[in-house]
Design a protein around this motif. Structure first.
Motif, short mmCIF file in Angstrom:
data_model
loop_
_atom_site.label_atom_id
_atom_site.label_comp_id
_atom_site.label_asym_id
_atom_site.label_seq_id
_atom_site.Cartn_x
_atom_site.Cartn_y
_atom_site.Cartn_z
N THR A 1 43.86 45.01 -4.10
CA THR A 1 43.15 45.51 -2.92
C THR A 1 42.11 46.54 -3.36
O THR A 1 42.20 47.13 -4.44
CB THR A 1 44.09 46.15 -1.88
N GLY A 2 41.14 46.74 -2.49
CA GLY A 2 40.06 47.69 -2.78
C GLY A 2 39.20 47.86 -1.55
O GLY A 2 39.67 47.69 -0.42
N ALA A 3 37.94 48.18 -1.76
CA ALA A 3 37.06 48.46 -0.61
C ALA A 3 35.64 48.00 -0.87
O ALA A 3 35.14 48.05 -1.99
CB ALA A 3 37.07 49.95 -0.30
N SER B 1 50.77 48.50 -6.70
CA SER B 1 51.95 49.00 -7.41
C SER B 1 53.20 48.71 -6.58
O SER B 1 53.13 48.33 -5.41
CB SER B 1 51.83 50.50 -7.66
N LYS B 2 54.35 48.91 -7.20
CA LYS B 2 55.63 48.64 -6.54
C LYS B 2 55.75 49.44 -5.24
O LYS B 2 55.47 50.63 -5.20
CB LYS B 2 56.77 49.01 -7.50
N ASP B 3 56.18 48.76 -4.17
CA ASP B 3 56.44 49.37 -2.86
C ASP B 3 55.20 49.99 -2.23
O ASP B 3 55.31 50.88 -1.38
CB ASP B 3 57.54 50.45 -2.96
N GLU B 4 54.01 49.55 -2.63
CA GLU B 4 52.77 50.11 -2.12
C GLU B 4 52.15 49.18 -1.08
O GLU B 4 52.10 47.97 -1.26
CB GLU B 4 51.79 50.32 -3.27
N GLU B 5 51.69 49.74 0.03
CA GLU B 5 51.01 48.96 1.07
C GLU B 5 49.59 48.65 0.63
O GLU B 5 49.02 49.36 -0.21
CB GLU B 5 50.99 49.73 2.39
N ASP B 6 49.01 47.59 1.22
CA ASP B 6 47.66 47.18 0.84
C ASP B 6 46.65 48.32 0.98
O ASP B 6 45.86 48.58 0.08
CB ASP B 6 47.20 46.00 1.71
N HIS B 7 46.67 48.99 2.12
CA HIS B 7 45.68 50.04 2.37
C HIS B 7 45.91 51.25 1.45
O HIS B 7 44.96 51.93 1.05
CB HIS B 7 45.69 50.47 3.84
N GLU B 8 47.18 51.51 1.11
CA GLU B 8 47.48 52.62 0.21
C GLU B 8 46.92 52.35 -1.18
O GLU B 8 46.37 53.24 -1.83
CB GLU B 8 48.99 52.84 0.14
N CYS B 9 47.07 51.11 -1.63
CA CYS B 9 46.52 50.72 -2.93
C CYS B 9 45.01 50.86 -2.93
O CYS B 9 44.42 51.36 -3.89
CB CYS B 9 46.93 49.29 -3.26
N ALA B 10 44.36 50.40 -1.85
CA ALA B 10 42.90 50.47 -1.77
C ALA B 10 42.42 51.91 -1.85
O ALA B 10 41.47 52.23 -2.58
CB ALA B 10 42.42 49.83 -0.47
N PHE C 1 35.92 58.89 -4.67
CA PHE C 1 35.64 59.00 -3.24
C PHE C 1 36.89 58.66 -2.44
O PHE C 1 37.52 57.62 -2.66
CB PHE C 1 34.49 58.05 -2.86
N ASP C 2 37.26 59.53 -1.50
CA ASP C 2 38.46 59.35 -0.68
C ASP C 2 38.09 58.63 0.62
O ASP C 2 37.36 59.16 1.45
CB ASP C 2 39.07 60.72 -0.36
N VAL C 3 38.58 57.40 0.78
CA VAL C 3 38.26 56.61 1.96
C VAL C 3 39.39 56.63 2.99
O VAL C 3 39.34 55.87 3.98
CB VAL C 3 37.95 55.14 1.58
N SER C 4 40.40 57.47 2.79
CA SER C 4 41.58 57.46 3.65
C SER C 4 41.25 57.70 5.12
O SER C 4 41.90 57.15 6.01
CB SER C 4 42.60 58.50 3.17
N GLU C 5 40.23 58.53 5.40
CA GLU C 5 39.86 58.84 6.79
C GLU C 5 38.92 57.79 7.38
O GLU C 5 38.69 57.77 8.59
CB GLU C 5 39.21 60.22 6.87
N LEU C 6 38.39 56.92 6.55
CA LEU C 6 37.41 55.93 7.01
C LEU C 6 37.99 54.52 7.09
O LEU C 6 37.44 53.66 7.79
CB LEU C 6 36.20 55.92 6.06
N LEU C 7 39.08 54.26 6.39
CA LEU C 7 39.63 52.92 6.30
C LEU C 7 40.35 52.52 7.59
O LEU C 7 41.17 53.27 8.13
CB LEU C 7 40.59 52.84 5.11
N LYS C 8 40.05 51.32 8.06
CA LYS C 8 40.73 50.72 9.20
C LYS C 8 41.49 49.50 8.69
O LYS C 8 40.90 48.59 8.12
CB LYS C 8 39.73 50.32 10.28
N LYS C 9 42.79 49.48 8.91
CA LYS C 9 43.65 48.45 8.33
C LYS C 9 43.27 47.03 8.75
O LYS C 9 43.51 46.07 8.02
CB LYS C 9 45.11 48.72 8.69
N GLU C 10 42.67 46.90 9.95
CA GLU C 10 42.34 45.57 10.45
C GLU C 10 40.97 45.07 9.99
O GLU C 10 40.63 43.90 10.18
CB GLU C 10 42.39 45.54 11.99
N GLU C 11 40.19 45.94 9.37
CA GLU C 11 38.85 45.57 8.92
C GLU C 11 38.87 45.25 7.43
O GLU C 11 38.73 46.13 6.58
CB GLU C 11 37.85 46.72 9.20
#
Length: 342
Positions: free
Chosen positions: A112-114, A143-152, A162-172
């Motif tokens: 996963t990524g962005a 990684s083990k036990d990691e969600e897709d968005h967490e990995c991204a 660059f921290d995208v945690s506040e910008l990432l939408k799981k459905e997009e």
């Protein structure tokens, strides 16, 4: 990451020098392979991920601090470590099959990524791997036990700073499956092109740049891995059609002025000359007039979880984890019947 994860298929420029001593190899084996939870010693896939961590520690620290040491490929390092470490030595005869299965498994781990878009939605951020000339979106293996968005979020931070945690939408997101590997890229739109970028890992990314989407279009219907400007885009091309469709449905927040030409923009580039003689890298931010701090040590907290077990050639082949634990508890003292491990 990975994204294009650190390439270990070819030796680095510092291919001369001496091989690591048995003491150094034993220390790396003890630190990265033996001193881990028992669950991480249950398959060769897990073991080889641990060996890979030891390898990058050797390249990033041992070789960098001691110019007399030889820079190795991952397979060369793996062979040396198996031959040196008492617990791993009984499996030396199977090293080719073990490494082949590990390589095959790595290409099945989800990625996963962005896709980071500028404010006009006319440019996206791409990274170039440390070796080679191919570009990709920042991304890496889960990684083990990691969600897709967490990995991204983690991979984008490691490869671009660059921290995208506040910008990432799981459905997009846009997803593509190739050769049993699922790649999911979350769309991060509206990022200012004045944003500072710099990787937080060593020897993984050599350049970060904003590229015009028009320049990423295939050169022809026969050549889909190169853009019209000649860029190598093997890891980008599969996502372009879906990305353009998404952009068509989502108006950009900023409209570019017609009198202002849109150009590709390099925002960070490593000075490879700074690595000659294994010295620390000088990180430069082009166009910003500022120096970036050296990248931090690459580190993963978890190992990917095998989904199908060992490969065909090692379906019934396992490490004897209890023997490894016995060695650790004995403090590597006394004589061990290593043939019993088999």
């Amino acid at each position: 990451m990975s994204g294009l994860h650190r390439s270990s298929s070819a030796p680095s420029k510092n291919s001369g020098g001496s091989l690591p001593s048995k003491e150094l190899l034993d220390d790396l084996c003890s630190r990265f392979v033996l001193n881990v939870p028992e669950e991480d010693q249950q398959s060769f896939e897990r073991i080889l991920f641990l060996v890979e961590y030891a390898y990058w520690y050797y390249e990033d620290n041992s070789v960098e601090k001691d110019p007399t040491l030889k820079s190795l490929t991952l397979k060369e390092f793996t062979s040396l470590l198996f031959n040196s470490c008492d617990v791993l030595r009984p499996y030396v005869a199977h090293i080719d099959d073990i490494f082949k299965d590990f390589t095959s498994y790595k290409f099945r781990v989800p990625v996963t990524g962005a896709i980071i878009l500028d404010e006009t939605y006319e440019r996206c951020l791409l990274v170039k791997g440390w070796k080679g000339s191919s570009w990709s979106f920042p991304r890496g293996k889960i990684s083990k036990d990691e969600e897709d968005h967490e990995c991204a979020i983690r991979e984008v931070l490691e490869e671009t700073g660059f921290d995208v945690s506040e910008l990432l939408k799981k459905e997009e997101y846009i997803e593509f499956v190739s050769r049993q590997q699922r790649v999911r890229l979350f769309i991060i739109p509206g990022v200012k092109d004045s944003t500072s970028f710099a990787p937080q890992t060593k020897k993984e990314i050599s350049e970060i740049a904003w590229h015009r989407l028009d320049d990423l279009q295939p050169a022809s219907t026969q050549v889909i891995t190169r853009g019209v400007t000649g860029l190598k885009l093997y890891m980008v091309a599969p996502f372009l059609a879906s990305l353009m469709s998404w952009i068509w449905k989502h108006p950009a927040p900023v409209t570019r002025r017609p009198d202002v030409p849109l150009k590709a923009l390099c925002v960070w580039k490593v000075n490879h000359q700074a690595f000659v003689g294994n010295s620390a890298a000088t990180m430069e931010s082009e166009g910003k007039g500022s120096r970036k701090k050296p990248a931090t040590e690459h580190h993963h907290h978890h190992l990917p979880r095998p989904d199908t077990g060992p490969g065909q050639s090692l379906r019934n082949f396992r490490f004897n984890a209890s023997e490894i634990l016995r060695v650790m508890e004995a403090g590597f003292s006394g004589h061990l019947d290593l043939q019993a491990i088999l």
